[in-house]
Design a protein around this motif. Structure first.
Motif, PDB file in Angstrom:
ATOM      1  N   VAL A   1      43.772  34.345  37.874  1.00  0.00           N
ATOM      2  CA  VAL A   1      42.785  34.888  38.776  1.00  0.00           C
ATOM      3  C   VAL A   1      42.545  33.927  40.094  1.00  0.00           C
ATOM      4  CG1 VAL A   1      40.466  35.374  39.112  1.00  0.00           C
ATOM      5  CG2 VAL A   1      41.609  36.356  37.045  1.00  0.00           C
TER       6      VAL A   1
ATOM      7  N   VAL B   1      36.892  35.658  42.161  1.00  0.00           N
ATOM      8  CA  VAL B   1      35.896  36.527  41.654  1.00  0.00           C
ATOM      9  C   VAL B   1      35.082  37.141  42.701  1.00  0.00           C
ATOM     10  CG1 VAL B   1      33.903  36.697  39.981  1.00  0.00           C
ATOM     11  CG2 VAL B   1      35.758  34.970  39.598  1.00  0.00           C
TER      12      VAL B   1
ATOM     13  N   THR C   1      41.273  43.403  29.774  1.00  0.00           N
ATOM     14  CA  THR C   1      41.198  43.648  31.168  1.00  0.00           C
ATOM     15  C   THR C   1      39.765  43.929  31.503  1.00  0.00           C
ATOM     16  OG1 THR C   1      41.207  45.871  30.863  1.00  0.00           O
ATOM     17  CG2 THR C   1      43.489  44.874  31.533  1.00  0.00           C
TER      18      THR C   1
ATOM     19  N   ARG D   1      35.548  42.577  30.307  1.00  0.00           N
ATOM     20  CA  ARG D   1      34.780  41.586  29.247  1.00  0.00           C
ATOM     21  C   ARG D   1      33.409  41.727  29.875  1.00  0.00           C
ATOM     22  NH1 ARG D   1      36.697  37.647  25.917  1.00  0.00           N
ATOM     23  NH2 ARG D   1      38.680  39.229  26.019  1.00  0.00           N
TER      24      ARG D   1
ATOM     25  N   VAL E   1      39.319  42.820  35.268  1.00  0.00           N
ATOM     26  CA  VAL E   1      40.626  42.344  35.927  1.00  0.00           C
ATOM     27  C   VAL E   1      41.095  43.365  36.939  1.00  0.00           C
ATOM     28  CG1 VAL E   1      42.727  41.349  35.545  1.00  0.00           C
ATOM     29  CG2 VAL E   1      40.753  40.856  33.813  1.00  0.00           C
ATOM     30  N   GLU E   2      41.401  42.842  38.118  1.00  0.00           N
ATOM     31  CA  GLU E   2      41.994  43.623  39.293  1.00  0.00           C
ATOM     32  C   GLU E   2      43.182  42.945  39.625  1.00  0.00           C
ATOM     33  OE1 GLU E   2      38.299  45.885  41.106  1.00  0.00           O
ATOM     34  OE2 GLU E   2      38.677  43.913  41.945  1.00  0.00           O
ATOM     35  N   ARG E   3      44.328  43.695  39.875  1.00  0.00           N
ATOM     36  CA  ARG E   3      45.545  43.199  40.227  1.00  0.00           C
ATOM     37  C   ARG E   3      46.006  44.053  41.305  1.00  0.00           C
ATOM     38  NH1 ARG E   3      48.963  41.446  35.398  1.00  0.00           N
ATOM     39  NH2 ARG E   3      49.541  39.735  36.679  1.00  0.00           N
TER      40      ARG E   3
ATOM     41  N   LEU F   1      41.779  32.901  32.489  1.00  0.00           N
ATOM     42  CA  LEU F   1      42.827  33.755  32.199  1.00  0.00           C
ATOM     43  C   LEU F   1      44.308  33.292  32.627  1.00  0.00           C
ATOM     44  CD1 LEU F   1      41.059  36.952  33.511  1.00  0.00           C
ATOM     45  CD2 LEU F   1      41.588  36.574  31.145  1.00  0.00           C
TER      46      LEU F   1
ATOM     47  N   ASP G   1      45.534  38.838  42.514  1.00  0.00           N
ATOM     48  CA  ASP G   1      44.883  38.996  41.162  1.00  0.00           C
ATOM     49  C   ASP G   1      43.357  38.369  40.937  1.00  0.00           C
ATOM     50  OD1 ASP G   1      47.291  39.964  40.187  1.00  0.00           O
ATOM     51  OD2 ASP G   1      47.765  38.034  39.553  1.00  0.00           O
ATOM     52  N   GLN G   2      42.392  39.080  40.708  1.00  0.00           N
ATOM     53  CA  GLN G   2      41.035  38.772  40.769  1.00  0.00           C
ATOM     54  C   GLN G   2      40.291  39.261  39.573  1.00  0.00           C
ATOM     55  OE1 GLN G   2      40.365  40.165  44.492  1.00  0.00           O
ATOM     56  NE2 GLN G   2      39.981  42.296  43.738  1.00  0.00           N
ATOM     57  N   THR G   3      39.039  38.697  39.443  1.00  0.00           N
ATOM     58  CA  THR G   3      38.048  39.670  38.373  1.00  0.00           C
ATOM     59  C   THR G   3      36.816  40.257  39.604  1.00  0.00           C
ATOM     60  OG1 THR G   3      36.898  37.729  37.910  1.00  0.00           O
ATOM     61  CG2 THR G   3      38.421  38.438  36.577  1.00  0.00           C
TER      62      THR G   3
ATOM     63  N   SER H   1      36.928  33.887  33.958  1.00  0.00           N
ATOM     64  CA  SER H   1      38.145  34.467  34.727  1.00  0.00           C
ATOM     65  C   SER H   1      38.983  33.097  35.047  1.00  0.00           C
ATOM     66  CB  SER H   1      37.252  34.773  36.029  1.00  0.00           C
ATOM     67  OG  SER H   1      36.436  35.998  35.909  1.00  0.00           O
TER      68      SER H   1
END
Length: 191
Positions: A137, A140, A62, A64, A83-85, A132, A99-101, A129
């Motif tokens: 994702v 970003v 989650t 890096r 990582v963000e959900r 994944l 879903d994104q970074t 990203s």
């Protein structure tokens, strides 16, 4: 550019600590980071060990952290992605809608600026990203202080666009951070 771009290893916590402290001593650190040198330097070794473990390839995936490592094994720069959900607790800014970074902790040492290190770090972070699979994702994102023109210019040159979202900088009555995003290639909503 003669730097190797790679993710950090869990046992490199001392080097991760050193580059973070260097970043927080940079003259524009007050525009680039929500953390301070004074707070960071007081954190125990256990904090830095856990942080390095979590952001390494052996972490839970989650977070890096990538570094640009020179031929002498010194680190010239770093970038970290979270990582963000949509179901996650918000760390900073607006809640994730997809879903994104989230890019954080961007730093390149002054002597390495203008050498391509930042481009290579961002390529590695964005490629990670897009690679994944859980989650896939869609974008970003990052936030940049409204007065950090140098960083904003790089983000635009790299392909990020301002979304129009703005959030207050914690601890300031007037300063704001501007959200930028890079959409997945082929994404009909902007990629």
């Amino acid at each position: 550019m003669d730097h190797l771009i790679r993710d950090i290893r869990a046992d490199e916590w001392e080097k991760a600590r050193e580059i973070r402290l260097a970043a927080l001593r940079d003259p524009v650190a007050h525009l680039a980071f929500l953390d301070t040198y004074g707070a960071a330097v007081e954190r125990p070794d256990s904090f830095w060990r856990e942080r390095a473990e979590a952001s390494s390839g052996s972490g839970d995936g989650t977070v890096r952290q990538f570094v640009a490592e020179g031929p002498d094994r010194s680190w010239a720069g770093t970038i970290t992605l979270l990582v963000e959900r949509p179901s996650d607790e918000v760390r900073f800014g607006e809640p994730a809608k997809v879903d994104q970074t989230h890019v954080v902790g961007v730093y390149v040492r002054p002597e390495a600026r203008g050498t391509g290190v930042i481009d290579a770090l961002f390529r590695a972070g964005v490629e990670w990203s897009w690679a994944l699979t859980d989650p896939v994702v869609e974008r970003v994102r990052l936030y940049v202080h409204e007065e950090n023109a140098r960083a904003a210019a790089f983000y635009r040159r790299f392909g990020f666009t301002a979304t129009g979202e703005r959030v207050a900088v914690p601890g300031s009555d007037t300063a704001v951070e501007v959200e930028y995003e890079l959409r997945r290639p082929g994404d009909p909503s902007g990629g």
